[in-house]
Design an enzyme around this catalytic site. Sequence first.
Site, PDB file in Angstrom:
ATOM      1  N   ASP A 257       0.937  -1.193   0.007  1.00 36.24           N
ATOM      2  CA  ASP A 257       0.007  -0.049  -0.070  1.00 36.24           C
ATOM      3  C   ASP A 257       0.832   1.290  -0.006  1.00 36.24           C
ATOM      4  OD1 ASP A 257      -2.599   1.213   0.156  1.00 36.24           O
ATOM      5  OD2 ASP A 257      -3.311  -0.371   1.555  1.00 36.24           O
TER       6      ASP A 257
ATOM      7  N   HIS B 124     -11.095  -3.551   2.842  1.00 37.47           N
ATOM      8  CA  HIS B 124     -10.896  -3.435   4.238  1.00 37.47           C
ATOM      9  C   HIS B 124     -11.925  -2.065   4.423  1.00 37.47           C
ATOM     10  CE1 HIS B 124      -8.332  -0.435   2.026  1.00 37.47           C
ATOM     11  NE2 HIS B 124      -8.407   0.310   3.208  1.00 37.47           N
ATOM     12  N   ASP B 125     -12.169  -1.312   3.350  1.00 34.38           N
ATOM     13  CA  ASP B 125     -13.067   0.032   3.723  1.00 34.38           C
ATOM     14  C   ASP B 125     -14.659  -0.433   3.322  1.00 34.38           C
ATOM     15  OD1 ASP B 125     -11.308   1.510   4.413  1.00 34.38           O
ATOM     16  OD2 ASP B 125     -10.898   2.288   2.356  1.00 34.38           O
TER      17      ASP B 125
ATOM     18  N   ASP C 209      -3.140   4.341  -2.102  1.00 29.80           N
ATOM     19  CA  ASP C 209      -4.244   4.867  -1.567  1.00 29.80           C
ATOM     20  C   ASP C 209      -4.853   6.479  -1.990  1.00 29.80           C
ATOM     21  OD1 ASP C 209      -6.242   4.552   0.928  1.00 29.80           O
ATOM     22  OD2 ASP C 209      -5.184   6.157   1.552  1.00 29.80           O
TER      23      ASP C 209
ATOM     24  N   GLU D 279      -6.308   3.656  -5.865  1.00 28.03           N
ATOM     25  CA  GLU D 279      -7.848   3.988  -5.414  1.00 28.03           C
ATOM     26  C   GLU D 279      -8.230   5.335  -5.741  1.00 28.03           C
ATOM     27  OE1 GLU D 279      -9.930   3.838  -1.067  1.00 28.03           O
ATOM     28  OE2 GLU D 279      -8.036   4.776  -1.122  1.00 28.03           O
TER      29      GLU D 279
END
Length: 604
Positions: A116, A365-366, A223, A292
């Site tokens: 990440d 994860h979100d 991210d 993302e």
Amino acid sequence: MTSFNREPLPDAVRTNGASPNPWWSNAVVYQIYPRSFQDTNGDGFGDLKGITSRLDYLADLGVDVLWLSPVYRSPQDDNGYDISDYRDIDPLFGTLDDMDELLAEAHKRGLKIVMDLVVNHTSDEHAWFEASKDKDDPHADWYWWRPARPGHEPGTPGAEPNQWGSYFGGSAWEYSPERGEYYLHQFSKKQPDLNWENPAVRRAVYDMMNWWLDRGIDGFRMDVITLISKRTDANGRLPGEYGSELQDLPVGEEGYSSPNPFCADGPRQDEFLAEMRREVFDGRDGFLTVGEAPGITAERNEHITDPANGELDMLFLFEHMGVDQTPESKWDDKPWTPADLETKLAEQQDAIARHGWASLFLDNHDQPRVVSRWGDDTSKTGRIRSAKALALLLHMHRGTPYIYQGEELGMTNAHFTSLDQYRDLESINAYHQRVEETGIRTSETMMRSLARYGRDNARTPMQWDDSTYAGFTMPDAPVEPWIAVNPNHTEINAADEIDDPDSVYSFHKRLIALRHTDPVVAAGDYRRVETGNDRIIAFTRTLDERTILTVINLSPTQAAPAGELETMPDGTILIANTDDPVGNLKTTGTLGPWEAFAMETDSE
């Protein structure tokens, strides 16, 4: 970077317009949330050694790439997405030596490792931010610092530079007494936004990325990378700032305006990504970049992921994930149908019909667990059948599928009932702001929203077996896991599913193998098929003379197809989530609850 463990698609099979075809054209990525994956030292948190210990499981599943959520040194305000040192591992997860061991062992098994990359913001404990508090320091302009609004006492309500709200609740501005100014934070106040307008910031980021790639990682998941370019006026002022030529949006029900239209996909987005490609990735091979992408449309996805433009390999788009939520708030439901979901997916598919590539995901994860969100977790049969139907939906589209840990088992939401069970900053802040501060929601309705949409639903420990802590940590560990294990781990766990040919795990394994071996699944053109029923999703994938039809009843009741789907020819079933799907369209005219299958038909 490691070599790949199998041959890529032949160049004659077109994928995203690149020549030769990229290695990830028929790959599958598995996301690991390290703190919840495997704890080896009994401290209640997953660690790098735990990931290494489970590599054989992942290799057997058949995935090609492991994406690790952040393991850098961090105060853990936002579970590691607040980074204080990009070139070190947080002791919570281990050491750099542990990371090197994980890389070596993964590469031995033909698995790639993607890390990440969180560079829209850092932790407020990063050395860069500490230095930036001094206006005379070279780092003074590395973040978005602004003075208090004229006529207001700095640090008091109303003195903020504009009315932007944070995505985690409250103002997007925090006052620093040391500097006497405010800094911008789109997320937690401990996550100040980096100023990408400053070339020194970009240089430091690129140097760090090269350091990791030289160490042996295989790429980055980036991210909120589409928030790095902010819109300013000719004098560098943000919208709503005193004297700015740009007008801010009106405030919403929580008392703040949204920064998203001014921070998402900003005017220098393409420039920054192309520069990153040149400075970090040119001259390398075998890597993967995925961003993302909040605020990015399907059409912009084509441009950014078109190999001719030299930006990113693929993006995560989110329009389909909001199909059941209002535009104003993720915590508020709105009516939706499976047809609405496929409309959003079709927009993404159609946008990359010529160039570019798609990232396929339903869980991460979100997001809450998709089997609880859009499937049926109220019974064993409903959970297994709907988990397989959703897996088929994911894997049969064109792009690179991303599986989130436990998705391959059909793991469900946590069904927490009290606020003290939650650990996620976003959820806790949302409750306090919407219930206690503004009163726009009651405690009961907000708790229902958290149980449905809260991010902690995806963050409960991986369910390896039916022991006390689901095999995530030792049964006699001195401390409990950092977040509670889902009680249903006694019924849903890897140990029970690995050798069961009818399990959700085995279904995922077959789907992964299908993508590896069938060029139509990996690269075939997409076309939506009209079903005449808003509960039924259908689409074809076609390559040369072969066509695969996928049909999914994404509902808990029988559904009858009509229109074009009813006239589609019979074919050979490739994979199905029911025992006897052959001929259902012709013989019974109905699809059973959650029934889903893919079959090869005569070419269109």
